[in-house]
Design a protein around this motif. Structure first.
Motif, PDB file in Angstrom:
ATOM      1  N   GLY A  32     -33.134 -39.422 -40.936  1.00  0.00           N
ATOM      2  CA  GLY A  32     -33.758 -40.354 -41.859  1.00  0.00           C
ATOM      3  C   GLY A  32     -34.393 -39.735 -43.085  1.00  0.00           C
ATOM      4  N   HIS A  33     -34.238 -38.426 -43.279  1.00  0.00           N
ATOM      5  CA  HIS A  33     -34.887 -37.790 -44.429  1.00  0.00           C
ATOM      6  C   HIS A  33     -34.266 -38.286 -45.733  1.00  0.00           C
ATOM      7  N   ASP A  34     -35.111 -38.521 -46.726  1.00  0.00           N
ATOM      8  CA  ASP A  34     -34.660 -38.965 -48.044  1.00  0.00           C
ATOM      9  C   ASP A  34     -34.332 -37.731 -48.879  1.00  0.00           C
ATOM     10  N   VAL A  35     -33.043 -37.517 -49.167  1.00  0.00           N
ATOM     11  CA  VAL A  35     -32.630 -36.294 -49.858  1.00  0.00           C
ATOM     12  C   VAL A  35     -33.002 -36.323 -51.340  1.00  0.00           C
ATOM     13  N   GLU A  45     -25.775 -36.345 -51.158  1.00  0.00           N
ATOM     14  CA  GLU A  45     -26.109 -37.705 -51.599  1.00  0.00           C
ATOM     15  C   GLU A  45     -24.843 -38.530 -51.831  1.00  0.00           C
ATOM     16  N   HIS A  46     -23.861 -37.943 -52.496  1.00  0.00           N
ATOM     17  CA  HIS A  46     -22.614 -38.663 -52.775  1.00  0.00           C
ATOM     18  C   HIS A  46     -21.878 -39.020 -51.486  1.00  0.00           C
ATOM     19  N   ARG A  47     -21.876 -38.114 -50.540  1.00  0.00           N
ATOM     20  CA  ARG A  47     -21.189 -38.392 -49.272  1.00  0.00           C
ATOM     21  C   ARG A  47     -21.921 -39.452 -48.452  1.00  0.00           C
ATOM     22  N   ALA A  60     -21.793 -44.958 -46.382  1.00  0.00           N
ATOM     23  CA  ALA A  60     -22.513 -46.229 -46.250  1.00  0.00           C
ATOM     24  C   ALA A  60     -21.953 -47.315 -47.158  1.00  0.00           C
ATOM     25  N   ASP A  61     -21.136 -46.916 -48.150  1.00  0.00           N
ATOM     26  CA  ASP A  61     -20.583 -47.845 -49.130  1.00  0.00           C
ATOM     27  C   ASP A  61     -21.687 -48.596 -49.875  1.00  0.00           C
ATOM     28  N   ARG A  62     -22.768 -47.900 -50.144  1.00  0.00           N
ATOM     29  CA  ARG A  62     -23.876 -48.468 -50.911  1.00  0.00           C
ATOM     30  C   ARG A  62     -24.747 -47.322 -51.415  1.00  0.00           C
ATOM     31  N   GLN A  63     -25.656 -47.651 -52.330  1.00  0.00           N
ATOM     32  CA  GLN A  63     -26.538 -46.614 -52.862  1.00  0.00           C
ATOM     33  C   GLN A  63     -27.640 -46.322 -51.848  1.00  0.00           C
ATOM     34  N   THR A  64     -27.606 -45.149 -51.288  1.00  0.00           N
ATOM     35  CA  THR A  64     -28.622 -44.736 -50.327  1.00  0.00           C
ATOM     36  C   THR A  64     -28.862 -43.242 -50.482  1.00  0.00           C
ATOM     37  N   HIS A  65     -30.032 -42.805 -50.062  1.00  0.00           N
ATOM     38  CA  HIS A  65     -30.379 -41.388 -50.170  1.00  0.00           C
ATOM     39  C   HIS A  65     -30.894 -40.839 -48.842  1.00  0.00           C
ATOM     40  N   ARG A  66     -30.788 -41.629 -47.801  1.00  0.00           N
ATOM     41  CA  ARG A  66     -31.351 -41.233 -46.510  1.00  0.00           C
ATOM     42  C   ARG A  66     -30.274 -40.785 -45.533  1.00  0.00           C
ATOM     43  N   LEU A  67     -30.600 -39.728 -44.792  1.00  0.00           N
ATOM     44  CA  LEU A  67     -29.713 -39.292 -43.723  1.00  0.00           C
ATOM     45  C   LEU A  67     -29.732 -40.321 -42.597  1.00  0.00           C
ATOM     46  N   PRO A  68     -28.664 -40.383 -41.806  1.00  0.00           N
ATOM     47  CA  PRO A  68     -28.649 -41.313 -40.666  1.00  0.00           C
ATOM     48  C   PRO A  68     -29.773 -41.003 -39.682  1.00  0.00           C
ATOM     49  N   GLU A  69     -30.171 -42.013 -38.941  1.00  0.00           N
ATOM     50  CA  GLU A  69     -31.223 -41.848 -37.940  1.00  0.00           C
ATOM     51  C   GLU A  69     -30.667 -41.397 -36.592  1.00  0.00           C
ATOM     52  N   ASP A  70     -29.375 -41.667 -36.348  1.00  0.00           N
ATOM     53  CA  ASP A  70     -28.804 -41.396 -35.029  1.00  0.00           C
ATOM     54  C   ASP A  70     -27.971 -40.120 -35.027  1.00  0.00           C
TER      55      ASP A  70
END
Length: 338
Positions: free
Chosen positions: A51-54, A119-121, A126-136
């Motif tokens: 969940g870290h925000d890169v 970030e790009h990957r 996720a097919d959306r703008q996100t900056h967080r790593l997965p939680e699982d």
């Protein structure tokens, strides 16, 4: 042509030969304010992978960009060669000019490329703008593979290594400063940002959770302070102190019976002060003093009104409070009246 002319005309205001270093400190304080209310625990604390925000998290993209841009602002007014608009170009130029150690510039550049690719990957998956790593675990393993690592452990080591180096260099550039969190604000979580001209929705939500009934009025009041409308906050130093104090100040007033009313009384006091640096500096050095003043303004409306119209009475209150901090006695409000 018109746009180029405009850019030429504003250039002296962006790239000033003699930068106000207090303004840089103020920018840094705002950065730390956002940082503190996004859940950061401070340098040296363990960074959680899941969940870290890169982008906005500790050791992330924003810290690299902030470092490069502030160093450009400091030195770019006298050296046009440092005005590269790209982060990597700016780091290279700063290193070549001796304004940043080459090792630090290389570490920051390597981390920037790594984190941008990550970030790009993340956004592709996720097919959306996100900056967080997965939680699982499965999501982290998928990202690790997408980044070319044989295992999640290898990815974690590389990722945390970059964050640690960025955080270390960032800390070296900007010396440690007092924590920006107050108890009530920390418990509420979320943003406390008062830049711009419109209310930040996350900040409004934070103020609401802290106990303020009218977040819009509170935000407008604080923006007025930051814009220097009261004489007490017109100096760069006063605004710098105000920015550092803001979470703790709001936390102190949030603990009063009627937070909105108590803060409005403080605004009345602040508005009538000829200067604010001395008082704000006292609050910065003595957080307990801020709590006492908030308590008095929250519980004693007549005294609050008297303080708003008598700067000498406020001086007496502050002096008396400082002398009693750490002692058994409290502040006697009547002692501040003539």
């Amino acid at each position: 042509a018109l746009g180029e002319q405009f850019l030429r005309e504003i250039r002296p205001f962006v790239w000033r030969r003699h930068l106000d270093f207090a303004a840089v400190a103020d920018i840094h304080s705002i950065k730390r304010q956002i940082y503190a209310h996004k859940g950061a625990k401070g340098a040296g604390a363990t960074i959680a992978l899941a969940g870290h925000d890169v982008k906005l998290g500790r050791g992330g993209i924003r810290e690299i960009e902030f470092t490069a841009q502030v160093l450009q602002l400091i030195w770019g007014g006298r050296d046009p060669g440092l005005r590269d608009p790209t982060t990597l170009g700016a780091l290279a130029a700063l290193a070549a000019a001796g304004r940043i150690e080459r090792r630090a510039a290389a570490d920051l550049a390597d981390a920037y490329v790594f984190l941008r690719n990550l970030e790009h990957r993340l956004q592709m998956v996720a097919d959306r703008q996100t900056h967080r790593l997965p939680e699982d675990e499965a999501g982290l393993a998928r990202i690790a593979s997408f980044m070319g690592f044989a295992s999640g452990e290898e990815f974690a080591a590389a990722f945390l290594g970059h964050l640690g180096r960025v955080e270390r260099h960032y800390g070296n550039f900007f010396e440690a400063a007092p924590a920006l969190t107050g108890t009530a604000a920390t418990e509420a979580g979320g943003n406390l940002v008062f830049t711009g001209v419109e209310d930040d929705p996350e900040t409004s939500a934070t103020l609401k959770r802290m106990g303020f009934a009218d977040p819009g009025s509170v935000a407008a009041m604080i923006r007025a302070w930051h814009h220097g409308r009261p004489r007490a906050t017109r100096s760069a130093r006063a605004r710098e102190l105000l920015t550092e104090l803001m979470p703790g100040l709001l936390g102190a007033f949030a603990r009063q019976f009627n937070p909105d009313q108590a803060l409005a009384r403080f605004d009345a006091v602040l508005t009538r002060l000829p200067a604010g640096v001395q008082m704000l500096s006292l609050f910065r050095r003595n957080p307990a003093l801020l709590d006492r003043v908030a308590g008095i303004l929250g519980a004693a409306p007549e005294l609050a009104n008297h303080l708003a119209h008598n700067a000498a009475a406020l001086d007496g209150l502050l002096a008396g409070s400082v002398s009693q901090l750490g002692g058994a006695g409290g502040v006697d409000p009547s002692a501040c009246l003539p």
